[in-house]
Design a protein around this motif. Structure first.
Motif, mmCIF file in Angstrom:
data_model
loop_
_atom_site.group_PDB
_atom_site.id
_atom_site.type_symbol
_atom_site.label_atom_id
_atom_site.label_comp_id
_atom_site.label_asym_id
_atom_site.label_seq_id
_atom_site.Cartn_x
_atom_site.Cartn_y
_atom_site.Cartn_z
ATOM 1 N N ILE A 43 -19.191 14.852 8.550
ATOM 2 C CA ILE A 43 -18.062 15.101 7.644
ATOM 3 C C ILE A 43 -16.822 15.490 8.440
ATOM 4 O O ILE A 43 -15.697 15.089 8.103
ATOM 5 N N ALA A 44 -17.008 16.237 9.521
ATOM 6 C CA ALA A 44 -15.865 16.617 10.352
ATOM 7 C C ALA A 44 -15.248 15.400 11.036
ATOM 8 O O ALA A 44 -14.035 15.340 11.226
ATOM 9 N N ARG A 45 -16.077 14.427 11.374
ATOM 10 C CA ARG A 45 -15.554 13.224 12.034
ATOM 11 C C ARG A 45 -14.917 12.258 11.051
ATOM 12 O O ARG A 45 -13.946 11.586 11.389
ATOM 13 N N GLN A 46 -15.501 12.146 9.851
ATOM 14 C CA GLN A 46 -14.978 11.221 8.847
ATOM 15 C C GLN A 46 -14.890 11.924 7.490
ATOM 16 O O GLN A 46 -15.784 11.791 6.648
ATOM 17 N N PRO A 47 -13.840 12.663 7.264
ATOM 18 C CA PRO A 47 -13.737 13.427 6.014
ATOM 19 C C PRO A 47 -13.655 12.550 4.759
ATOM 20 O O PRO A 47 -13.997 12.996 3.666
ATOM 21 N N GLU A 48 -13.239 11.301 4.914
ATOM 22 C CA GLU A 48 -13.101 10.442 3.736
ATOM 23 C C GLU A 48 -14.443 10.002 3.154
ATOM 24 O O GLU A 48 -14.512 9.552 2.024
ATOM 25 N N SER A 49 -15.525 10.133 3.913
ATOM 26 C CA SER A 49 -16.847 9.727 3.407
ATOM 27 C C SER A 49 -17.721 10.946 3.086
ATOM 28 O O SER A 49 -18.936 10.885 3.210
ATOM 29 N N THR A 50 -17.103 12.018 2.668
ATOM 30 C CA THR A 50 -17.825 13.257 2.380
ATOM 31 C C THR A 50 -18.871 13.076 1.291
ATOM 32 O O THR A 50 -19.999 13.553 1.417
ATOM 33 N N GLY A 51 -18.528 12.373 0.213
ATOM 34 C CA GLY A 51 -19.460 12.205 -0.907
ATOM 35 C C GLY A 51 -20.718 11.456 -0.509
ATOM 36 O O GLY A 51 -21.832 11.853 -0.880
ATOM 37 N N ASP A 52 -20.563 10.367 0.243
ATOM 38 C CA ASP A 52 -21.728 9.588 0.678
ATOM 39 C C ASP A 52 -22.620 10.391 1.623
ATOM 40 O O ASP A 52 -23.846 10.363 1.516
#
Length: 81
Positions: A43-52
């Motif tokens: 999540i820290a690396r890709q915050p836009e994919s938090t839900g998945d």
């Protein structure tokens, strides 16, 4: 069957079942901890994919808990049967 009867007579079966249940619980705790740690890094690396990532983390944690529950139940069956 004879070996099980001998171990049960010596009390070693109860000790083994207790140790097995403890190891299963510790393993589940470590597994869920690693799942959470990896999810937070992702999540820290890709915050836009938090839900998945969160959904996959919850599913994986459920699988780990299920396996640990089966292990504890098998140990309890060995303890009481």
């Amino acid at each position: 069957m004879l070996l099980l009867a001998l171990l049960e007579a010596a009390g070693i079966a109860k000790l083994g079942a207790s140790i097995g249940a403890g190891i299963a619980a510790i393993g589940a705790g470590l597994g869920i901890g690693r799942i959470g740690s990896s999810a937070m890094e992702a999540i820290a690396r890709q915050p836009e994919s938090t839900g998945d990532i969160r959904t996959n983390m919850i599913i994986a944690a459920g699988f780990v808990e299920g396996v640990a529950l089966f292990a504890v139940i098998v140990c309890l069956l060995c303890l009481f049967l």
